[in-house]
Design a protein around this motif. Sequence first.
Motif, PDB file in Angstrom:
ATOM      1  N   LYS A   1      -0.796  44.288   3.894  1.00  0.00           N
ATOM      2  CA  LYS A   1      -0.284  44.251   2.531  1.00  0.00           C
ATOM      3  C   LYS A   1       1.219  43.952   2.562  1.00  0.00           C
ATOM      4  CE  LYS A   1       0.099  46.950  -1.712  1.00  0.00           C
ATOM      5  NZ  LYS A   1      -0.245  48.209  -2.400  1.00  0.00           N
ATOM      6  N   GLY A   2       1.638  43.010   1.707  1.00  0.00           N
ATOM      7  CA  GLY A   2       3.041  42.626   1.625  1.00  0.00           C
ATOM      8  C   GLY A   2       3.386  41.385   2.434  1.00  0.00           C
ATOM      9  N   ASP A   3       2.526  40.974   3.357  1.00  0.00           N
ATOM     10  CA  ASP A   3       2.789  39.755   4.136  1.00  0.00           C
ATOM     11  C   ASP A   3       2.754  38.530   3.225  1.00  0.00           C
ATOM     12  OD1 ASP A   3       2.913  41.270   6.408  1.00  0.00           O
ATOM     13  OD2 ASP A   3       1.001  40.583   7.247  1.00  0.00           O
ATOM     14  N   THR A   4       3.602  37.560   3.506  1.00  0.00           N
ATOM     15  CA  THR A   4       3.530  36.279   2.804  1.00  0.00           C
ATOM     16  C   THR A   4       2.741  35.307   3.665  1.00  0.00           C
ATOM     17  OG1 THR A   4       5.642  35.574   3.731  1.00  0.00           O
ATOM     18  CG2 THR A   4       5.694  36.593   1.555  1.00  0.00           C
ATOM     19  N   VAL A   5       1.933  34.491   3.022  1.00  0.00           N
ATOM     20  CA  VAL A   5       1.106  33.517   3.739  1.00  0.00           C
ATOM     21  C   VAL A   5       1.249  32.151   3.079  1.00  0.00           C
ATOM     22  CG1 VAL A   5      -0.585  35.201   4.567  1.00  0.00           C
ATOM     23  CG2 VAL A   5      -0.928  34.119   2.349  1.00  0.00           C
ATOM     24  N   GLY A   6       1.125  31.123   3.884  1.00  0.00           N
ATOM     25  CA  GLY A   6       1.123  29.758   3.370  1.00  0.00           C
ATOM     26  C   GLY A   6      -0.298  29.269   3.211  1.00  0.00           C
ATOM     27  N   ALA A   7      -0.478  28.167   2.479  1.00  0.00           N
ATOM     28  CA  ALA A   7      -1.804  27.579   2.331  1.00  0.00           C
ATOM     29  C   ALA A   7      -2.322  27.176   3.704  1.00  0.00           C
ATOM     30  CB  ALA A   7      -1.732  26.357   1.422  1.00  0.00           C
ATOM     31  N   GLY A   8      -3.516  27.624   4.031  1.00  0.00           N
ATOM     32  CA  GLY A   8      -4.118  27.305   5.316  1.00  0.00           C
ATOM     33  C   GLY A   8      -3.839  28.323   6.403  1.00  0.00           C
TER      34      GLY A   8
ATOM     35  N   GLU B   1      -2.256  37.342  -3.718  1.00  0.00           N
ATOM     36  CA  GLU B   1      -1.720  36.916  -5.017  1.00  0.00           C
ATOM     37  C   GLU B   1      -1.055  35.560  -4.833  1.00  0.00           C
ATOM     38  OE1 GLU B   1       0.913  39.900  -6.478  1.00  0.00           O
ATOM     39  OE2 GLU B   1      -0.710  41.271  -7.022  1.00  0.00           O
ATOM     40  N   ILE B   2      -1.473  34.578  -5.615  1.00  0.00           N
ATOM     41  CA  ILE B   2      -0.993  33.208  -5.445  1.00  0.00           C
ATOM     42  C   ILE B   2       0.360  33.039  -6.138  1.00  0.00           C
ATOM     43  CG2 ILE B   2      -1.499  30.776  -5.830  1.00  0.00           C
ATOM     44  CD1 ILE B   2      -4.451  31.490  -5.773  1.00  0.00           C
TER      45      ILE B   2
ATOM     46  N   PRO C   1     -20.249  31.520  10.102  1.00  0.00           N
ATOM     47  CA  PRO C   1     -20.687  32.506  11.095  1.00  0.00           C
ATOM     48  C   PRO C   1     -19.602  33.518  11.410  1.00  0.00           C
ATOM     49  CG  PRO C   1     -20.315  30.359  12.112  1.00  0.00           C
ATOM     50  CD  PRO C   1     -20.169  30.168  10.643  1.00  0.00           C
ATOM     51  N   ALA C   2     -20.021  34.661  11.952  1.00  0.00           N
ATOM     52  CA  ALA C   2     -19.073  35.709  12.336  1.00  0.00           C
ATOM     53  C   ALA C   2     -18.045  35.150  13.311  1.00  0.00           C
ATOM     54  CB  ALA C   2     -19.823  36.871  12.972  1.00  0.00           C
ATOM     55  N   GLY C   3     -16.810  35.561  13.133  1.00  0.00           N
ATOM     56  CA  GLY C   3     -15.727  35.099  13.998  1.00  0.00           C
ATOM     57  C   GLY C   3     -15.004  33.870  13.493  1.00  0.00           C
ATOM     58  N   THR C   4     -15.520  33.248  12.406  1.00  0.00           N
ATOM     59  CA  THR C   4     -14.861  32.078  11.832  1.00  0.00           C
ATOM     60  C   THR C   4     -13.516  32.466  11.226  1.00  0.00           C
ATOM     61  OG1 THR C   4     -17.001  31.063  11.287  1.00  0.00           O
ATOM     62  CG2 THR C   4     -15.069  30.219  10.121  1.00  0.00           C
ATOM     63  N   PRO C   5     -12.436  31.728  11.521  1.00  0.00           N
ATOM     64  CA  PRO C   5     -11.146  32.041  10.881  1.00  0.00           C
ATOM     65  C   PRO C   5     -11.237  31.877   9.367  1.00  0.00           C
ATOM     66  CG  PRO C   5     -10.853  30.552  12.746  1.00  0.00           C
ATOM     67  CD  PRO C   5     -12.326  30.631  12.482  1.00  0.00           C
ATOM     68  N   VAL C   6     -10.644  32.810   8.641  1.00  0.00           N
ATOM     69  CA  VAL C   6     -10.581  32.754   7.182  1.00  0.00           C
ATOM     70  C   VAL C   6      -9.136  32.444   6.800  1.00  0.00           C
ATOM     71  CG1 VAL C   6     -10.928  34.036   5.028  1.00  0.00           C
ATOM     72  CG2 VAL C   6     -12.457  34.421   6.981  1.00  0.00           C
ATOM     73  N   ARG C   7      -8.957  31.425   5.957  1.00  0.00           N
ATOM     74  CA  ARG C   7      -7.616  30.939   5.630  1.00  0.00           C
ATOM     75  C   ARG C   7      -7.270  31.160   4.160  1.00  0.00           C
ATOM     76  NH1 ARG C   7      -6.064  27.985   9.983  1.00  0.00           N
ATOM     77  NH2 ARG C   7      -7.751  27.412  11.404  1.00  0.00           N
ATOM     78  N   ALA C   8      -5.996  31.359   3.893  1.00  0.00           N
ATOM     79  CA  ALA C   8      -5.523  31.450   2.510  1.00  0.00           C
ATOM     80  C   ALA C   8      -5.659  30.071   1.868  1.00  0.00           C
ATOM     81  CB  ALA C   8      -4.071  31.907   2.478  1.00  0.00           C
ATOM     82  N   VAL C   9      -6.251  30.033   0.698  1.00  0.00           N
ATOM     83  CA  VAL C   9      -6.450  28.763  -0.003  1.00  0.00           C
ATOM     84  C   VAL C   9      -5.122  28.197  -0.498  1.00  0.00           C
ATOM     85  CG1 VAL C   9      -7.505  27.750  -2.064  1.00  0.00           C
ATOM     86  CG2 VAL C   9      -8.800  29.332  -0.653  1.00  0.00           C
ATOM     87  N   ALA C  10      -4.232  29.084  -0.906  1.00  0.00           N
ATOM     88  CA  ALA C  10      -2.925  28.673  -1.429  1.00  0.00           C
ATOM     89  C   ALA C  10      -1.883  29.695  -0.975  1.00  0.00           C
ATOM     90  CB  ALA C  10      -2.963  28.588  -2.956  1.00  0.00           C
ATOM     91  N   ALA C  11      -0.621  29.314  -1.082  1.00  0.00           N
ATOM     92  CA  ALA C  11       0.471  30.198  -0.653  1.00  0.00           C
ATOM     93  C   ALA C  11       0.561  31.422  -1.560  1.00  0.00           C
ATOM     94  CB  ALA C  11       1.792  29.431  -0.675  1.00  0.00           C
ATOM     95  N   GLY C  12       0.926  32.562  -0.967  1.00  0.00           N
ATOM     96  CA  GLY C  12       1.063  33.770  -1.773  1.00  0.00           C
ATOM     97  C   GLY C  12       1.442  34.980  -0.943  1.00  0.00           C
ATOM     98  N   ARG C  13       1.178  36.158  -1.521  1.00  0.00           N
ATOM     99  CA  ARG C  13       1.502  37.426  -0.876  1.00  0.00           C
ATOM    100  C   ARG C  13       0.244  38.271  -0.791  1.00  0.00           C
ATOM    101  NH1 ARG C  13       2.492  42.454  -2.534  1.00  0.00           N
ATOM    102  NH2 ARG C  13       2.248  41.851  -4.707  1.00  0.00           N
ATOM    103  N   VAL C  14       0.022  38.870   0.371  1.00  0.00           N
ATOM    104  CA  VAL C  14      -1.160  39.721   0.563  1.00  0.00           C
ATOM    105  C   VAL C  14      -1.000  40.981  -0.290  1.00  0.00           C
ATOM    106  CG1 VAL C  14      -2.531  41.030   2.233  1.00  0.00           C
ATOM    107  CG2 VAL C  14      -1.500  38.833   2.898  1.00  0.00           C
ATOM    108  N   SER C  15      -1.930  41.177  -1.221  1.00  0.00           N
ATOM    109  CA  SER C  15      -1.868  42.363  -2.094  1.00  0.00           C
ATOM    110  C   SER C  15      -2.789  43.470  -1.613  1.00  0.00           C
ATOM    111  CB  SER C  15      -2.216  41.984  -3.533  1.00  0.00           C
ATOM    112  OG  SER C  15      -3.496  41.386  -3.595  1.00  0.00           O
ATOM    113  N   PHE C  16      -3.753  43.116  -0.741  1.00  0.00           N
ATOM    114  CA  PHE C  16      -4.643  44.128  -0.177  1.00  0.00           C
ATOM    115  C   PHE C  16      -5.237  43.596   1.114  1.00  0.00           C
ATOM    116  CE2 PHE C  16      -8.733  46.162   0.527  1.00  0.00           C
ATOM    117  CZ  PHE C  16      -8.415  47.514   0.381  1.00  0.00           C
ATOM    118  N   ALA C  17      -5.318  44.462   2.118  1.00  0.00           N
ATOM    119  CA  ALA C  17      -5.999  44.136   3.371  1.00  0.00           C
ATOM    120  C   ALA C  17      -6.562  45.446   3.904  1.00  0.00           C
ATOM    121  CB  ALA C  17      -5.041  43.503   4.378  1.00  0.00           C
ATOM    122  N   GLY C  18      -7.843  45.632   3.738  1.00  0.00           N
ATOM    123  CA  GLY C  18      -8.461  46.891   4.145  1.00  0.00           C
ATOM    124  C   GLY C  18      -9.949  46.858   3.905  1.00  0.00           C
TER     125      GLY C  18
END
Length: 203
Positions: free
Chosen positions: A139-146, A117-118, A89-106
């Motif tokens: 774009k450019g942020d690093t994220v961990g799994a979850g 990018e994993i 449903p709308a408003g549900t948090p969306v999580r990175a499946v694996a660690a990586g770097r955000v290549s696009f957010a828009g």
Amino acid sequence: MRQKRYETAARISGRVILLVLLTATALLAPVPDLTQTGAEVRAAPGADPDVPRLGRAWPVGLRPPVLRTWEPPATAYGRGHRGVDLAAPAGTPVRAVAAGRVSFAGRVAGRGVVSVEITGTGDPPLRTTYEPVRASVAKGDTVGAGDVVGVVEAAGSHCVAPCVHWGLRRGDAYLNPLSLLPPWLLHGPTRLLPVWGVRVPGG
């Protein structure tokens, strides 16, 4: 009187034997997975052997219902489904499946899209995409799994019910995103059934 006792004992013995047989059958039978997700995942094409099982989280929820599975097109421009649709449903948090770097957010064609990018998946790297998502990363942020990368948007979904489209690519090649998930995430942990007559520890 003695005959009646024998008949009663025989009935009780028969019931005990039946109970033992039913218990043994239940213990030896495979444990069914009755969730919609499990049924849909098993119906999906097999995992891609070239995709490492690096996933440590589902994009939304815990084993969410799969509304539509991966359907690779016969040709580059053919019909198919280049990803997996997960109920959310709308408003549900969306999580990175694996660690990586955000290549696009828009936004792409009016829809919010986040691509990650994993890390450590070669050149070109594997890239996951999530849409429609209102991004909380840049774009450019690093994220961990979850890690949360955004929330499901109310509009922009191509599903009949609210959903997140989860995709996976290497370069221009689309891959099955479910291939990223190890079996314990796809099907859940092993479950043990209680044994009749054995006391549960602490219970």
